[in-house]
Scaffold this motif. Structure first.
Motif, PDB file in Angstrom:
ATOM      1  N   GLU A 273       0.813  -1.215   0.000  1.00 49.69           N
ATOM      2  CA  GLU A 273       0.000   0.000   0.000  1.00 49.69           C
ATOM      3  C   GLU A 273       0.854   1.276   0.000  1.00 49.69           C
ATOM      4  OE1 GLU A 273      -2.659  -0.332   3.279  1.00 49.69           O
ATOM      5  OE2 GLU A 273      -3.718  -2.079   2.459  1.00 49.69           O
ATOM      6  N   SER A 274       2.051   1.214   0.568  1.00 48.86           N
ATOM      7  CA  SER A 274       2.867   2.418   0.661  1.00 48.86           C
ATOM      8  C   SER A 274       3.825   2.591  -0.508  1.00 48.86           C
ATOM      9  CB  SER A 274       3.676   2.398   1.964  1.00 48.86           C
ATOM     10  OG  SER A 274       4.582   1.309   1.976  1.00 48.86           O
ATOM     11  N   THR A 275       4.208   1.506  -1.178  1.00 47.83           N
ATOM     12  CA  THR A 275       5.231   1.599  -2.220  1.00 47.83           C
ATOM     13  C   THR A 275       4.750   1.079  -3.572  1.00 47.83           C
ATOM     14  OG1 THR A 275       6.947   1.327  -0.527  1.00 47.83           O
ATOM     15  CG2 THR A 275       7.601   0.963  -2.820  1.00 47.83           C
ATOM     16  N   ILE A 276       4.207  -0.124  -3.618  1.00 49.69           N
ATOM     17  CA  ILE A 276       3.840  -0.733  -4.897  1.00 49.69           C
ATOM     18  C   ILE A 276       2.560  -0.123  -5.462  1.00 49.69           C
ATOM     19  CG2 ILE A 276       3.341  -2.889  -6.104  1.00 49.69           C
ATOM     20  CD1 ILE A 276       6.175  -2.651  -4.984  1.00 49.69           C
ATOM     21  N   GLU A 277       1.547   0.026  -4.628  1.00 56.56           N
ATOM     22  CA  GLU A 277       0.265   0.534  -5.116  1.00 56.56           C
ATOM     23  C   GLU A 277       0.362   1.958  -5.659  1.00 56.56           C
ATOM     24  OE1 GLU A 277      -4.353   0.139  -3.750  1.00 56.56           O
ATOM     25  OE2 GLU A 277      -2.926   0.820  -2.242  1.00 56.56           O
ATOM     26  N   PRO A 278       1.071   2.907  -4.995  1.00 61.60           N
ATOM     27  CA  PRO A 278       1.215   4.237  -5.610  1.00 61.60           C
ATOM     28  C   PRO A 278       1.878   4.200  -6.973  1.00 61.60           C
ATOM     29  CG  PRO A 278       1.807   4.318  -3.290  1.00 61.60           C
ATOM     30  CD  PRO A 278       1.628   2.872  -3.633  1.00 61.60           C
ATOM     31  N   PHE A 279       2.868   3.318  -7.149  1.00 64.68           N
ATOM     32  CA  PHE A 279       3.488   3.169  -8.466  1.00 64.68           C
ATOM     33  C   PHE A 279       2.473   2.633  -9.477  1.00 64.68           C
ATOM     34  CE2 PHE A 279       5.559   0.450 -11.622  1.00 64.68           C
ATOM     35  CZ  PHE A 279       6.469   1.333 -12.193  1.00 64.68           C
ATOM     36  N   ALA A 280       1.653   1.669  -9.069  1.00 60.76           N
ATOM     37  CA  ALA A 280       0.641   1.107  -9.962  1.00 60.76           C
ATOM     38  C   ALA A 280      -0.374   2.165 -10.384  1.00 60.76           C
ATOM     39  CB  ALA A 280      -0.066  -0.064  -9.275  1.00 60.76           C
ATOM     40  N   ILE A 281      -0.757   3.038  -9.461  1.00 56.41           N
ATOM     41  CA  ILE A 281      -1.711   4.105  -9.788  1.00 56.41           C
ATOM     42  C   ILE A 281      -1.103   5.071 -10.792  1.00 56.41           C
ATOM     43  CG2 ILE A 281      -2.945   6.093  -8.847  1.00 56.41           C
ATOM     44  CD1 ILE A 281      -3.282   4.487  -6.250  1.00 56.41           C
ATOM     45  N   ARG A 282       0.147   5.474 -10.555  1.00 56.18           N
ATOM     46  CA  ARG A 282       0.816   6.394 -11.487  1.00 56.18           C
ATOM     47  C   ARG A 282       0.928   5.773 -12.878  1.00 56.18           C
ATOM     48  NH1 ARG A 282       4.304   7.162  -6.909  1.00 56.18           N
ATOM     49  NH2 ARG A 282       5.938   5.886  -7.850  1.00 56.18           N
ATOM     50  N   LEU A 283       1.318   4.506 -12.924  1.00 52.94           N
ATOM     51  CA  LEU A 283       1.469   3.826 -14.210  1.00 52.94           C
ATOM     52  C   LEU A 283       0.125   3.688 -14.912  1.00 52.94           C
ATOM     53  CD1 LEU A 283       3.664   2.522 -15.964  1.00 52.94           C
ATOM     54  CD2 LEU A 283       3.190   0.345 -14.822  1.00 52.94           C
ATOM     55  N   SER A 284      -0.924   3.350 -14.179  1.00 56.51           N
ATOM     56  CA  SER A 284      -2.261   3.197 -14.767  1.00 56.51           C
ATOM     57  C   SER A 284      -2.749   4.510 -15.369  1.00 56.51           C
ATOM     58  CB  SER A 284      -3.251   2.719 -13.697  1.00 56.51           C
ATOM     59  OG  SER A 284      -2.892   1.461 -13.179  1.00 56.51           O
ATOM     60  N   GLN A 285      -2.621   5.576 -14.616  1.00 61.29           N
ATOM     61  CA  GLN A 285      -3.134   6.857 -15.084  1.00 61.29           C
ATOM     62  C   GLN A 285      -2.331   7.390 -16.271  1.00 61.29           C
ATOM     63  OE1 GLN A 285      -3.140   9.322 -11.565  1.00 61.29           O
ATOM     64  NE2 GLN A 285      -5.056   8.455 -10.807  1.00 61.29           N
ATOM     65  N   GLU A 286      -1.010   7.244 -16.228  1.00 61.01           N
ATOM     66  CA  GLU A 286      -0.185   7.758 -17.320  1.00 61.01           C
ATOM     67  C   GLU A 286      -0.359   6.934 -18.589  1.00 61.01           C
ATOM     68  OE1 GLU A 286       2.927  10.421 -18.887  1.00 61.01           O
ATOM     69  OE2 GLU A 286       1.118  10.441 -17.640  1.00 61.01           O
ATOM     70  N   MET A 287      -0.483   5.620 -18.454  1.00 61.71           N
ATOM     71  CA  MET A 287      -0.741   4.767 -19.621  1.00 61.71           C
ATOM     72  C   MET A 287      -2.089   5.132 -20.246  1.00 61.71           C
ATOM     73  SD  MET A 287       1.540   2.435 -20.506  1.00 61.71           S
ATOM     74  CE  MET A 287       2.958   1.502 -19.892  1.00 61.71           C
ATOM     75  N   THR A 288      -3.099   5.304 -19.425  1.00 58.25           N
ATOM     76  CA  THR A 288      -4.426   5.682 -19.932  1.00 58.25           C
ATOM     77  C   THR A 288      -4.372   7.038 -20.620  1.00 58.25           C
ATOM     78  OG1 THR A 288      -5.527   4.412 -18.190  1.00 58.25           O
ATOM     79  CG2 THR A 288      -6.822   6.119 -19.288  1.00 58.25           C
ATOM     80  N   ARG A 289      -3.659   7.960 -20.024  1.00 57.42           N
ATOM     81  CA  ARG A 289      -3.590   9.328 -20.530  1.00 57.42           C
ATOM     82  C   ARG A 289      -2.903   9.411 -21.883  1.00 57.42           C
ATOM     83  NH1 ARG A 289      -0.885  14.439 -19.169  1.00 57.42           N
ATOM     84  NH2 ARG A 289       0.964  13.285 -18.491  1.00 57.42           N
ATOM     85  N   LYS A 290      -1.863   8.597 -22.105  1.00 54.25           N
ATOM     86  CA  LYS A 290      -1.044   8.727 -23.310  1.00 54.25           C
ATOM     87  C   LYS A 290      -1.377   7.715 -24.402  1.00 54.25           C
ATOM     88  CE  LYS A 290       1.558  12.105 -21.760  1.00 54.25           C
ATOM     89  NZ  LYS A 290       2.960  11.906 -21.363  1.00 54.25           N
ATOM     90  N   LEU A 291      -1.950   6.572 -24.061  1.00 60.34           N
ATOM     91  CA  LEU A 291      -2.177   5.528 -25.062  1.00 60.34           C
ATOM     92  C   LEU A 291      -3.520   5.652 -25.772  1.00 60.34           C
ATOM     93  CD1 LEU A 291      -0.735   2.349 -23.273  1.00 60.34           C
ATOM     94  CD2 LEU A 291       0.339   3.767 -25.037  1.00 60.34           C
ATOM     95  N   PHE A 292      -4.462   6.372 -25.180  1.00 61.68           N
ATOM     96  CA  PHE A 292      -5.793   6.493 -25.781  1.00 61.68           C
ATOM     97  C   PHE A 292      -6.030   7.907 -26.302  1.00 61.68           C
ATOM     98  CE2 PHE A 292      -6.534   3.080 -22.563  1.00 61.68           C
ATOM     99  CZ  PHE A 292      -6.823   2.051 -23.468  1.00 61.68           C
ATOM    100  N   THR A 293      -6.826   7.984 -27.341  1.00 62.05           N
ATOM    101  CA  THR A 293      -7.237   9.281 -27.874  1.00 62.05           C
ATOM    102  C   THR A 293      -8.309   9.880 -26.954  1.00 62.05           C
ATOM    103  OG1 THR A 293      -9.013   8.325 -29.212  1.00 62.05           O
ATOM    104  CG2 THR A 293      -6.802   8.444 -30.211  1.00 62.05           C
ATOM    105  N   PRO A 294      -8.584  11.182 -27.062  1.00 61.54           N
ATOM    106  CA  PRO A 294      -9.645  11.766 -26.235  1.00 61.54           C
ATOM    107  C   PRO A 294     -10.984  11.063 -26.409  1.00 61.54           C
ATOM    108  CG  PRO A 294      -8.318  13.501 -27.212  1.00 61.54           C
ATOM    109  CD  PRO A 294      -7.855  12.210 -27.820  1.00 61.54           C
ATOM    110  N   GLU A 295     -11.262  10.622 -27.646  1.00 58.77           N
ATOM    111  CA  GLU A 295     -12.531   9.924 -27.893  1.00 58.77           C
ATOM    112  C   GLU A 295     -12.551   8.572 -27.192  1.00 58.77           C
ATOM    113  OE1 GLU A 295     -11.731  13.010 -30.716  1.00 58.77           O
ATOM    114  OE2 GLU A 295     -10.567  11.185 -30.241  1.00 58.77           O
TER     115      GLU A 295
END
Length: 375
Positions: A273-295
């Motif tokens: 919860e203190s180390t792995i999960e924050p990294f997973a959240i950052r990776l999830s959000q950045e992958m979603t933000r950059k890999l998909f188009t706005p649509e």
């Protein structure tokens, strides 16, 4: 073209501790667990998240991000760079239509942010001497300790000071081991100090001492009065070493038991919860933000990195969890098998639940019909 006030150099002039065994151990432990995170491409529909398993993007994220790496390799490298350098970068290779076809982690030595009109670019200098400028829109950028800096994470800390202190303490053990068997003492050499005869006699005595280190005997004559010193070198106290190590472990969000793989279930949960999960959240959000188009993002497409934390739970905890959730229809048969580290079975993705619980709409309908019958 404008250079932003954002720049990072991987190596510092205060001392390069990237090969220090404590740092390598901490980074390896974190990166190995981050590499086990499972990437899932989902589409949110009416509040539910439906996995997409037959897409090219799913293959990139779960199996082969590029021709030279597995998904585990990519995530390990990105996590290692993120926790070592505070920044990790993945270049997105796209086809002519803009669809991602490969993901390449960048092994850089320096990076600099550049702004051109309304677009931002990152200029990378690589270890082979080559450089490349890439649009920031085509970069997966994962940051750690993002305290300072506009775009690139910069952190001022005393990690190097702790490592330097630890190195000094460790050297005290090495010096004690080397010097414990040496013959030490004060020699009074007859003759005039500084004369050739005196210097020759002193050199001969030193040579005899060096040759006697393993045998423990030194031979002199009547012109030399040798008084041995019996004091052994004193190494640093182990508690001092432990204190510095714990400081370094806390810096990386791990503990001695996590490093030695002797952790308990609560210790693993705290580490996750203190180390792995924050990294997973950052990776999830950045992958979603950059890999998909706005649509695509508006349509509910999302990348999720998750880990089955129950893998590290005790058998008793797993059994109690299945007994509590399975009757409610929350877990499928295969999910229960996965929790118990067992292989899936055919038709194991169906859900069952006890008749003691029911959908609230069905209950309302049942009660309404019952009310009519009573009437």
């Amino acid at each position: 073209m404008q250079y932003l006030n954002d720049y990072q150099q991987v190596f510092t002039s205060r001392g390069d501790y990237t090969n220090d065994i404590i740092i390598k151990t901490c980074i390896d432990v974190i990166a190995k667990h981050c590499a086990k995170l499972k990437a899932v491409h989902v589409v949110k529909e009416k509040g539910n998240k439906k996995p997409v398993t037959d897409s090219r993007l799913a293959t990139l994220l779960t199996l082969e991000p590029n021709p030279y790496m597995t998904a585990y390799d990519l995530q390990y490298k990105v996590a290692a760079q993120c926790f070592m350098n505070h920044n990790a970068y993945i270049e997105i290779q796209r086809d002519p239509s803009g669809r991602p076809i490969a993901l390449w982690p960048l092994d850089y030595s320096t990076v600099e942010a550049v702004e051109n009109d309304t677009d931002i670019y990152l200029k990378f200098q690589f270890k082979n001497g080559q450089s490349k400028t890439i649009p920031y829109a085509d970069i997966i950028h994962i940051r750690n300790n993002f305290l300072d800096g506009e775009l690139i994470a910069h952190t001022t800390d005393n990690l190097n000071d702790n490592l330097a202190t630890l190195a000094i303490l460790q050297q005290s053990f090495e010096n004690a081991a080397i010097n414990s068997g040496r013959i030490k003492g004060v020699a009074q050499v007859a003759g005039q100090v500084g004369s050739d005869a005196w210097a020759k006699k002193a050199k001969m005595l030193n040579d005899n001492l060096k040759n006697a280190e393993t045998g423990g005997i030194v031979v002199t004559d009547a012109t030399v009065n040798f008084t041995p010193c019996n004091g052994d070198p004193i190494p640093a106290d182990h508690s001092q070493l432990d204190y510095i190590r714990e400081n370094i472990y806390r810096y990386y969000g791990i503990s001695e038991n996590i490093v030695s793989n002797t952790y308990t279930e609560p210790e693993w949960q705290a580490f996750y919860e203190s180390t792995i999960e924050p990294f997973a959240i950052r990776l999830s959000q950045e992958m979603t933000r950059k890999l998909f188009t706005p649509e695509e993002k508006a349509a509910g497409n999302e990348i999720i990195y998750d880990a089955n934390r129950l893998t590290y739970a005790t058998t008793k905890t797993k059994t109690e969890l299945i007994a509590a959730l399975r009757p409610l229809g929350i877990l499928t048969t295969n999910q229960c098998l996965e929790i118990m580290n067992l292989p899936p079975v055919e038709d194991g993705d169906k859900r069952v639940q006890t008749l003691n619980v029911a959908n609230t709409a069905i209950v309302d309908e049942y009660q309404a019909k019952g009310g009519d019958n009573d009437g």
